[in-house]
Scaffold this motif. Structure first.
Motif, mmCIF file in Angstrom:
data_model
loop_
_atom_site.group_PDB
_atom_site.id
_atom_site.type_symbol
_atom_site.label_atom_id
_atom_site.label_comp_id
_atom_site.label_asym_id
_atom_site.label_seq_id
_atom_site.Cartn_x
_atom_site.Cartn_y
_atom_site.Cartn_z
ATOM 1 N N ALA A 241 0.962 -1.059 -0.007
ATOM 2 C CA ALA A 241 -0.007 0.079 0.025
ATOM 3 C C ALA A 241 0.918 1.307 -0.242
ATOM 4 O O ALA A 241 0.552 2.443 -0.716
ATOM 5 C CB ALA A 241 -0.863 0.123 1.118
ATOM 6 N N VAL A 242 1.744 1.268 0.962
ATOM 7 C CA VAL A 242 2.646 2.418 0.849
ATOM 8 C C VAL A 242 3.606 2.757 -0.351
ATOM 9 O O VAL A 242 3.453 3.594 -1.092
ATOM 10 C CB VAL A 242 3.822 2.101 2.021
ATOM 11 N N GLU A 243 3.795 1.573 -1.226
ATOM 12 C CA GLU A 243 4.471 1.512 -2.593
ATOM 13 C C GLU A 243 3.441 2.324 -3.569
ATOM 14 O O GLU A 243 3.818 3.111 -4.372
ATOM 15 C CB GLU A 243 4.927 0.145 -2.966
ATOM 16 N N ALA A 244 2.114 1.614 -3.386
ATOM 17 C CA ALA A 244 1.172 1.927 -4.586
ATOM 18 C C ALA A 244 0.894 3.463 -4.219
ATOM 19 O O ALA A 244 1.000 4.256 -5.170
ATOM 20 C CB ALA A 244 -0.029 1.182 -4.221
ATOM 21 N N ILE A 245 0.713 3.960 -2.849
ATOM 22 C CA ILE A 245 0.406 5.374 -2.882
ATOM 23 C C ILE A 245 1.453 6.384 -3.349
ATOM 24 O O ILE A 245 1.242 7.278 -3.836
ATOM 25 C CB ILE A 245 0.252 5.710 -1.189
ATOM 26 N N THR A 246 2.754 5.753 -3.092
ATOM 27 C CA THR A 246 3.952 6.531 -3.366
ATOM 28 C C THR A 246 4.132 6.662 -4.992
ATOM 29 O O THR A 246 4.265 7.801 -5.333
ATOM 30 C CB THR A 246 5.166 6.030 -2.651
ATOM 31 N N ARG A 247 4.087 5.469 -5.495
ATOM 32 C CA ARG A 247 4.175 5.521 -6.998
ATOM 33 C C ARG A 247 3.171 5.702 -7.944
ATOM 34 O O ARG A 247 3.286 5.972 -9.066
ATOM 35 C CB ARG A 247 5.013 4.057 -7.169
ATOM 36 N N SER A 248 1.867 5.498 -7.441
ATOM 37 C CA SER A 248 0.837 5.505 -8.384
ATOM 38 C C SER A 248 -0.102 6.563 -7.804
ATOM 39 O O SER A 248 -0.711 7.400 -8.847
ATOM 40 C CB SER A 248 0.055 4.237 -8.633
ATOM 41 N N VAL A 249 -0.833 6.540 -6.627
ATOM 42 C CA VAL A 249 -1.826 7.561 -6.097
ATOM 43 C C VAL A 249 -1.439 9.001 -6.240
ATOM 44 O O VAL A 249 -2.008 9.955 -6.835
ATOM 45 C CB VAL A 249 -2.120 6.875 -4.693
ATOM 46 N N ILE A 250 -0.373 9.288 -5.647
ATOM 47 C CA ILE A 250 0.220 10.735 -5.341
ATOM 48 C C ILE A 250 0.554 11.137 -6.819
ATOM 49 O O ILE A 250 0.134 12.334 -7.195
ATOM 50 C CB ILE A 250 1.436 11.007 -4.502
ATOM 51 N N PRO A 251 1.226 10.509 -7.672
ATOM 52 C CA PRO A 251 1.734 11.101 -8.884
ATOM 53 C C PRO A 251 0.402 11.180 -9.681
ATOM 54 O O PRO A 251 0.205 12.375 -10.723
ATOM 55 C CB PRO A 251 2.574 9.935 -9.527
ATOM 56 N N ALA A 252 -0.548 10.317 -9.760
ATOM 57 C CA ALA A 252 -1.921 10.660 -10.546
ATOM 58 C C ALA A 252 -2.426 11.779 -10.110
ATOM 59 O O ALA A 252 -3.105 12.777 -10.976
ATOM 60 C CB ALA A 252 -2.742 9.283 -10.346
ATOM 61 N N HIS A 253 -2.663 11.950 -8.781
ATOM 62 C CA HIS A 253 -3.380 13.152 -8.446
ATOM 63 C C HIS A 253 -2.457 14.533 -8.635
ATOM 64 O O HIS A 253 -2.981 15.480 -8.837
ATOM 65 C CB HIS A 253 -3.594 12.923 -6.616
ATOM 66 N N GLN A 254 -1.231 14.457 -8.587
ATOM 67 C CA GLN A 254 -0.410 15.403 -8.976
ATOM 68 C C GLN A 254 -0.662 15.950 -10.378
ATOM 69 O O GLN A 254 -0.759 17.165 -10.817
ATOM 70 C CB GLN A 254 1.131 15.176 -8.898
ATOM 71 N N LYS A 255 -0.694 15.079 -11.144
ATOM 72 C CA LYS A 255 -1.046 15.328 -12.830
ATOM 73 C C LYS A 255 -2.343 15.901 -12.793
ATOM 74 O O LYS A 255 -2.420 16.803 -13.733
ATOM 75 C CB LYS A 255 -0.771 14.028 -13.707
ATOM 76 N N LEU A 256 -3.333 15.199 -12.011
ATOM 77 C CA LEU A 256 -4.596 16.050 -12.140
ATOM 78 C C LEU A 256 -4.805 17.430 -11.719
ATOM 79 O O LEU A 256 -5.382 18.339 -12.246
ATOM 80 C CB LEU A 256 -5.459 15.168 -11.328
ATOM 81 N N LEU A 257 -4.031 17.646 -10.640
ATOM 82 C CA LEU A 257 -4.053 18.866 -10.036
ATOM 83 C C LEU A 257 -3.503 19.943 -10.981
ATOM 84 O O LEU A 257 -3.935 21.023 -11.188
ATOM 85 C CB LEU A 257 -3.077 18.937 -8.736
ATOM 86 N N THR A 258 -2.485 19.689 -11.746
ATOM 87 C CA THR A 258 -1.910 20.461 -12.606
ATOM 88 C C THR A 258 -2.901 20.880 -13.853
ATOM 89 O O THR A 258 -2.851 21.774 -14.376
ATOM 90 C CB THR A 258 -0.653 19.973 -13.207
ATOM 91 N N PHE A 259 -3.371 19.780 -14.239
ATOM 92 C CA PHE A 259 -4.455 20.060 -15.377
ATOM 93 C C PHE A 259 -5.700 20.978 -14.859
ATOM 94 O O PHE A 259 -6.034 21.760 -15.540
ATOM 95 C CB PHE A 259 -5.252 18.630 -15.821
ATOM 96 N N LEU A 260 -6.150 20.514 -13.623
ATOM 97 C CA LEU A 260 -7.214 21.431 -13.110
ATOM 98 C C LEU A 260 -7.069 22.739 -12.792
ATOM 99 O O LEU A 260 -7.579 23.677 -13.573
ATOM 100 C CB LEU A 260 -7.651 20.839 -11.893
ATOM 101 N N THR A 261 -5.826 23.225 -12.501
ATOM 102 C CA THR A 261 -5.432 24.341 -12.033
ATOM 103 C C THR A 261 -4.909 25.219 -13.070
ATOM 104 O O THR A 261 -5.052 26.482 -13.282
ATOM 105 C CB THR A 261 -4.305 24.594 -10.854
#
Length: 601
Positions: A241-261
């Motif tokens: 879970a730590v690995e998935a949140i670090t490598r998948s969840v947070i980067p996906a949200h970072q990309k989404l945040l850039t797109f939204l803003t």
């Protein structure tokens, strides 16, 4: 209103109101709980059609929302344009197959099933044709928020955890597809209005701004794990879970945040009217059909709203006199909005009052409804990350969410009506009854038609008067304010989307006619702006149920039994309003006999 079940991933609502296709006749609304006759070839063909499609439909829905299936699934949906085109083609093919079935050759129960199912398919086709999947968010729900809600479900097996980890690792692909769809919508001016997107990036930022992966909402299922999972396996799953949140969840949200803003929110449409969307008049008319299940024009609905607002206003004035308030209605509304005695001092106080009211109904439930659900529900606060943009409460199977954000906007005098609507006998009561009715096909057990579900829940608020749930004139005024709120929605929604109303004009209308706090008015108006037509379902549905009841009472006289009537309404599952009216026609024709043998107790 119910807990959101918007399937933003696909662009359709598995729990929504289908378009009206045809009203059922009196003898067609018998439920499948009656004795089952021999199946005709038409019945067999119809059953195979809906069974195959429903099974396929469930595979299209996974991971990001409720689908009537409690299991944690391993995959997030494919929401690419290619997948959306395949869905449209499948549903169009199903519609052609329905055309080929002789409805008159079906059993009475299957004629009702046919009407319900055909309308579901019609709505799904319409949503795909208008490309609703290019707007996978509104003012208080979003595809990324739906994913976070999965983390709050109950995980009971190792398989649940491994499937959930698979979902987390699929987020980059899934988010990329959603962003591509949103870009396509942005390019053609098909977005939520810009004003309703202000602050929505905060919910994405909250996923990114965590000190450690263990602080993430997506780690929540791993914090406490079932005892039947070995400790070594728990440690392995937590590390993954730590690995998935670090490598998948947070980067996906970072990309989404850039797109939204940087792209989406700055360039979202300035207009708040559905009429200004691509093919906007047809789009809004499709939403009226979807959410009311009736063919009505915006002007017709607007006038109904004006008439009902005037009637409810007269009742509010009388209740104000009952409270011995010496002043005008605007002065009374100001008094209610500012009187400290009407507001909880702590979130816990608000939650406890909601729990007390729900238990109070438990004590009288069997007097009003004969067949009660086995399912129970929890009462929890709305999660802090979405509370500022969320409505006052939301209920559904197993849950009644109470918004404890900004307590000065959550009056206690409205809490009885809110609780009857969202918990029992409203959403957290009606939806489990449908799911537990094994005599209904799955597509009726696990779908939600807004005109029926919201109509029933609003009727429950009104029914609270007869049940003695409103102890003071203030409580009753709270109920009337909620009735006024829903009637005013007919005016506001049609005003915004078809008559050029401004956001401020809509806010002022609610401010002048209801006791809602200004914070809630702002949240609600933004919801109507971003979700065209949905607000119309409530009062139209309630009016239908009350009119059907009045017809039954007049026709049956002393034979009318309120428990049998409510059972007849609830045993249908979620159905279009013409089908519900046909069911009550049969209830009358049967001499007021309901679907269960012990209703006369």
């Amino acid at each position: 209103m119910r807990r959101s079940i918007q399937l933003g991933a696909l662009g359709f609502f598995i729990v929504t109101s289908p378009l009206a296709h045809a009203a059922a006749t009196q003898d067609e609304s018998a439920c499948e709980c009656a004795a089952k006759p021999a199946q005709s070839p038409a019945d067999t063909a119809f059953r195979k059609l809906y069974t195959d499609e429903w099974s396929w439909r469930q595979q299209q829905v996974s991971g990001d929302e409720d689908s009537g299936d409690a299991a944690i699934r391993p995959d997030l949906p494919d929401v690419s344009p290619e997948a959306q085109a395949k869905r449209l083609a499948r549903w169009q093919s199903v519609e052609k197959s329905l055309d080929a079935i002789d409805r008159s050759a079906l059993s009475p129960a299957n004629r009702t099933n046919y009407d319900v199912y055909r309308q579901q398919i019609s709505v799904l086709i319409g949503q795909q044709q208008f490309k609703d999947y290019q707007r996978p968010l509104n003012s208080d729900t979003s595809f990324w928020g739906n994913l976070a809600s999965t983390a709050r479900q109950s995980f009971t097996t190792e398989t649940d955890y491994r499937n959930y980890l698979s979902q987390l690792n699929q987020m980059p692909r899934y988010f990329d597809q959603q962003i591509a769809n949103m870009r396509a919508g942005l390019a053609r001016g098909f977005t939520p209005p810009k004003i309703t997107l202000q602050g929505r990036d905060d919910t994405v930022r909250s996923v990114i701004d965590v000190k450690t992966p263990q602080d993430s909402v997506f780690y929540k299922p791993f914090a406490t794990m079932p005892a039947n999972i070995p400790d070594a396996t728990k440690a392995e799953l937590r590390a993954e879970a730590v690995e998935a949140i670090t490598r998948s969840v947070i980067p996906a949200h970072q990309k989404l945040l850039t797109f939204l803003t940087k792209d989406y929110i700055p360039n979202a449409q300035a207009s708040i009217a559905a009429y200004d969307l691509p093919d906007g008049k047809a789009y809004y008319q499709s939403k009226i059909r979807e959410f009311t299940t009736l063919d009505m024009t915006p002007a017709q609905i607007h006038q109904i709203g004006l008439d009902e607002v005037a009637e409810i206003r007269s009742q509010m004035l009388q209740t104000m006199k009952d409270a011995k308030f010496d002043g005008t209605l605007p002065q009374f509304l100001h008094f209610l909005r500012t009187g400290l005695q009407f507001y909880a001092k702590t979130p816990e106080e608000l939650l406890k009052d909601a729990a007390w009211i729900s238990k109070e109904f438990d004590g009288i439930a069997s007097k009003w409804i004969g067949h009660l659900p086995r399912s129970r529900f929890a009462i929890e606060p709305v999660p802090a990350d979405i509370a500022p943009y969320y409505t006052s409460g939301r209920g559904g199977p197993g849950i009644y969410l109470v918004n404890t954000y900004d307590l000065a906007s959550r009056p206690l005098y409205s809490l009885p009506a809110l609780t009857l609507h969202e918990s029992a006998p409203g959403h957290a009561f009606q939806m489990p009854l449908a799911a537990e009715n094994k005599d209904l096909p799955a597509f009726r057990q696990n779908t939600y038609i807004s005109a029926y579900g919201e109509g029933w829940a609003l009727y429950c608020e009104w029914l609270g008067q007869e049940m003695g749930m409103y102890k003071t004139p203030y409580d009753r005024f709270g109920m009337l304010s909620y009735q006024m709120w829903r009637a005013a929605r007919l005016v506001v929604d049609t005003g915004i989307h078809s008559m050029g109303w401004s956001r401020e004009q809509a806010q002022r209308y609610l401010h002048d006619n209801t006791a809602l706090a200004d914070q809630e008015i702002k949240t609600e108006v933004d919801r109507y702006i971003a979700w065209p037509g949905q607000a119309l379902s409530y009062y139209i549905g309630e009016m239908t149920i009350r009119n059907d009841r009045a017809r039954a009472e007049k026709a049956l006289g002393p034979k009318f039994n309120i428990r049998a009537f409510h059972d007849a309404v609830l045993e249908t599952g979620s159905v279009p309003l013409p089908v519900l009216t046909a069911r009550i026609d049969k209830f009358i024709a049967d001499g007021g006999k309901g679907p269960y043998p012990d209703e006369e107790r």
